[in-house]
Design an enzyme around this catalytic site. Structure first.
Site, PDB file in Angstrom:
ATOM      1  N   ASN A   9       0.899  -0.845  -0.204  1.00  0.00           N
ATOM      2  CA  ASN A   9       0.223   0.401   0.348  1.00  0.00           C
ATOM      3  C   ASN A   9       0.987   1.151  -0.252  1.00  0.00           C
ATOM      4  O   ASN A   9       1.547   1.266   1.305  1.00  0.00           O
ATOM      5  CB  ASN A   9      -0.586  -0.297   1.448  1.00  0.00           C
ATOM      6  CG  ASN A   9      -1.690   1.301   0.943  1.00  0.00           C
ATOM      7  OD1 ASN A   9      -1.692   2.167   0.429  1.00  0.00           O
ATOM      8  ND2 ASN A   9      -2.275   1.488   2.469  1.00  0.00           N
ATOM      9  N   LYS A  11       0.178   4.165  -0.377  1.00  0.00           N
ATOM     10  CA  LYS A  11      -0.707   5.562   0.363  1.00  0.00           C
ATOM     11  C   LYS A  11       0.069   6.598  -0.917  1.00  0.00           C
ATOM     12  O   LYS A  11      -0.144   6.554  -2.020  1.00  0.00           O
ATOM     13  CB  LYS A  11       0.079   5.962   1.701  1.00  0.00           C
ATOM     14  CG  LYS A  11      -0.752   4.465   2.700  1.00  0.00           C
ATOM     15  CD  LYS A  11       0.091   4.718   4.046  1.00  0.00           C
ATOM     16  CE  LYS A  11      -0.042   3.912   4.579  1.00  0.00           C
ATOM     17  NZ  LYS A  11      -0.443   3.434   5.775  1.00  0.00           N
ATOM     18  N   HIS A  96      -9.865   0.935   4.607  1.00  0.00           N
ATOM     19  CA  HIS A  96      -9.191   1.362   5.031  1.00  0.00           C
ATOM     20  C   HIS A  96      -8.693   2.444   6.819  1.00  0.00           C
ATOM     21  O   HIS A  96      -9.568   3.273   6.744  1.00  0.00           O
ATOM     22  CB  HIS A  96      -7.398   2.432   4.449  1.00  0.00           C
ATOM     23  CG  HIS A  96      -6.050   2.080   4.998  1.00  0.00           C
ATOM     24  ND1 HIS A  96      -5.483   3.008   6.116  1.00  0.00           N
ATOM     25  CD2 HIS A  96      -5.036   0.885   4.747  1.00  0.00           C
ATOM     26  CE1 HIS A  96      -4.328   2.599   6.387  1.00  0.00           C
ATOM     27  NE2 HIS A  96      -4.155   1.518   5.252  1.00  0.00           N
ATOM     28  N   GLU A  98      -7.023   4.451   7.875  1.00  0.00           N
ATOM     29  CA  GLU A  98      -6.749   6.591   7.363  1.00  0.00           C
ATOM     30  C   GLU A  98      -8.317   6.800   6.400  1.00  0.00           C
ATOM     31  O   GLU A  98      -8.202   8.236   6.442  1.00  0.00           O
ATOM     32  CB  GLU A  98      -5.372   6.294   6.503  1.00  0.00           C
ATOM     33  CG  GLU A  98      -4.601   5.764   7.063  1.00  0.00           C
ATOM     34  CD  GLU A  98      -3.246   5.556   6.587  1.00  0.00           C
ATOM     35  OE1 GLU A  98      -2.665   5.810   5.309  1.00  0.00           O
ATOM     36  OE2 GLU A  98      -1.959   4.973   7.044  1.00  0.00           O
ATOM     37  N   GLU A 168      -5.520  -5.147  10.465  1.00  0.00           N
ATOM     38  CA  GLU A 168      -4.693  -3.690  10.244  1.00  0.00           C
ATOM     39  C   GLU A 168      -4.825  -2.927  11.893  1.00  0.00           C
ATOM     40  O   GLU A 168      -5.572  -2.334  11.656  1.00  0.00           O
ATOM     41  CB  GLU A 168      -4.717  -2.803   9.384  1.00  0.00           C
ATOM     42  CG  GLU A 168      -4.348  -3.339   8.066  1.00  0.00           C
ATOM     43  CD  GLU A 168      -3.618  -2.719   6.978  1.00  0.00           C
ATOM     44  OE1 GLU A 168      -2.503  -2.499   7.027  1.00  0.00           O
ATOM     45  OE2 GLU A 168      -4.637  -1.652   6.883  1.00  0.00           O
ATOM     46  N   GLY A 174       2.051   2.522  10.452  1.00  0.00           N
ATOM     47  CA  GLY A 174       3.293   3.504  10.939  1.00  0.00           C
ATOM     48  C   GLY A 174       4.115   3.891  11.790  1.00  0.00           C
ATOM     49  O   GLY A 174       4.582   4.736  12.120  1.00  0.00           O
ATOM     50  N   SER A 213       3.045  -1.950  10.644  1.00  0.00           N
ATOM     51  CA  SER A 213       4.243  -1.980  10.542  1.00  0.00           C
ATOM     52  C   SER A 213       5.277  -3.195  10.033  1.00  0.00           C
ATOM     53  O   SER A 213       5.741  -3.816  10.873  1.00  0.00           O
ATOM     54  CB  SER A 213       4.379  -1.688  11.946  1.00  0.00           C
ATOM     55  OG  SER A 213       4.475   0.050  12.380  1.00  0.00           O
TER      56      SER A 213
HETATM   57  P1  PGA Z   1       2.494   0.265   7.598  1.00  0.00           P
HETATM   58  O1  PGA Z   1       1.256   0.804   7.342  1.00  0.00           O
HETATM   59  O2  PGA Z   1       2.977  -0.880   6.789  1.00  0.00           O
HETATM   60  O3  PGA Z   1       3.227   0.983   7.137  1.00  0.00           O
HETATM   61  O4  PGA Z   1       2.313  -0.026   9.018  1.00  0.00           O
HETATM   62  C1  PGA Z   1       0.491  -0.475   7.012  1.00  0.00           C
HETATM   63  C2  PGA Z   1      -0.951  -0.153   5.803  1.00  0.00           C
HETATM   64  O5  PGA Z   1      -1.642   1.120   6.558  1.00  0.00           O
HETATM   65  O6  PGA Z   1      -1.826  -1.234   5.101  1.00  0.00           O
END
Ligand code: PGA
Length: 256
Positions: A9, A11, A96, A98, A168, A174, A213
């Site tokens: 992903n 982003k 997601h 976010e 997640e 992140g 992460s």
């Molecule tokens: P990350 O993001 O691996 O940077 O923690 C995962 C995601 O948001 O799908």
């Protein structure tokens, strides 16, 4: 046997030059890993066409980061599932955290997006997961169950056979803090048991990814868990060598 899947992903990162270099390196570096693992990259929407061109005749598949629930209409700034299909998109991330946080997407809207993707033949990667506050209040299981059940209520089991789920935990995205393999396995087990209440076949066939992460260091231990079928990778998917290592660590554990 479920085939493992690793999705990157990206982003809101990248540029034409950066994405060209990243995809060329990925295609070159993945090589034999493709047998045991399906690899998907999800670039920002303006780069789908470029990515489609670069991924033609390779084993890496294309995903998108969002889709609208309606087929067409006066929805400024939105993208319909049929448009994604035109660019060779096979997967789309829905729900997601976010987008739940920043765009206020509700369980109901996420379920409608999931249904729209399925209707167009795109596999939704449905993200679920609790916040730190929800976990600390002891509500992690009930939050995730609510998010999963919203999907099960809206979409029929036969269509959902083409879906992928991703657990997640919001506190792991992140942050560099990963759920322990035991924490992740416990939630993946819960998600699979919810799928089983709907259909035994659905539970047996649906891939449940872990995201939050994921790195070259922790991937192997996470992917060794029985209900973890791969990963949804954010930050590390922008670093080609690390992403290749993550894909290979899934692939090595694959037993046909
Ligand atoms: P990350 O993001 O691996 O940077 O923690 C995962 C995601 O948001 O799908």
């Amino acid at each position: 046997m479920r085939r493992s899947l690793v999705a990157g992903n990206w982003k809101m990162h990248g540029s034409g030059v950066m994405i060209t270099g990243l995809l060329q390196r990925l295609v070159q570096g993945l090589g034999a890993a493709e047998d045991g693992v399906e690899v998907v990259v999800c670039p920002p929407a303006p780069y789908l066409s470029l990515s489609q061109d670069l991924l033609r005749h390779t084993g890496v598949q294309l995903g998108a980061q969002n889709v609208h629930a309606e087929a067409a209409g006066a929805y400024t700034g939105e993208v319909a599932a049929a448009m994604l299909v035109e660019f060779g998109v096979r997967f789309v991330i829905v729900g997601h955290s976010e987008r739940r946080r920043d765009a206020g997407e509700t369980d109901e809207q996420v379920a409608r997006k999931c249904a729209a993707a399925l209707k167009s033949g795109i596999s939704p990667i449905v993200c679920v997961g609790e916040t730190l506050e929800e976990r600390e209040a002891g509500n992690a299981d009930s939050v995730v169950a609510r998010q999963v059940n919203a999907i099960l209520q809206r979409c029929d089991d036969a269509a959902l056979l083409n879906s992928v789920f991703a657990y997640e935990p919001v506190w792991a995205i992140g942050t560099g803090i990963t759920a322990t393999p035991a924490q992740a396995q416990s939630m993946h087990g819960l998600i699979r048991s919810l799928l089983r209440e709907s259909s035994i076949d659905l539970a047996a066939r649906t891939r449940i990814l872990y995201g939050g992460s994921v790195s070259a260091e922790n991937a192997r231990a996470l992917f060794a868990q029985s209900d973890i079928d791969g990963g949804l990778v954010g930050g590390a998917s922008l670093r080609p060598e690390e992403f290749i290592t993550i894909c290979k660590s899934v692939s090595e554990q694959w037993k046909p």
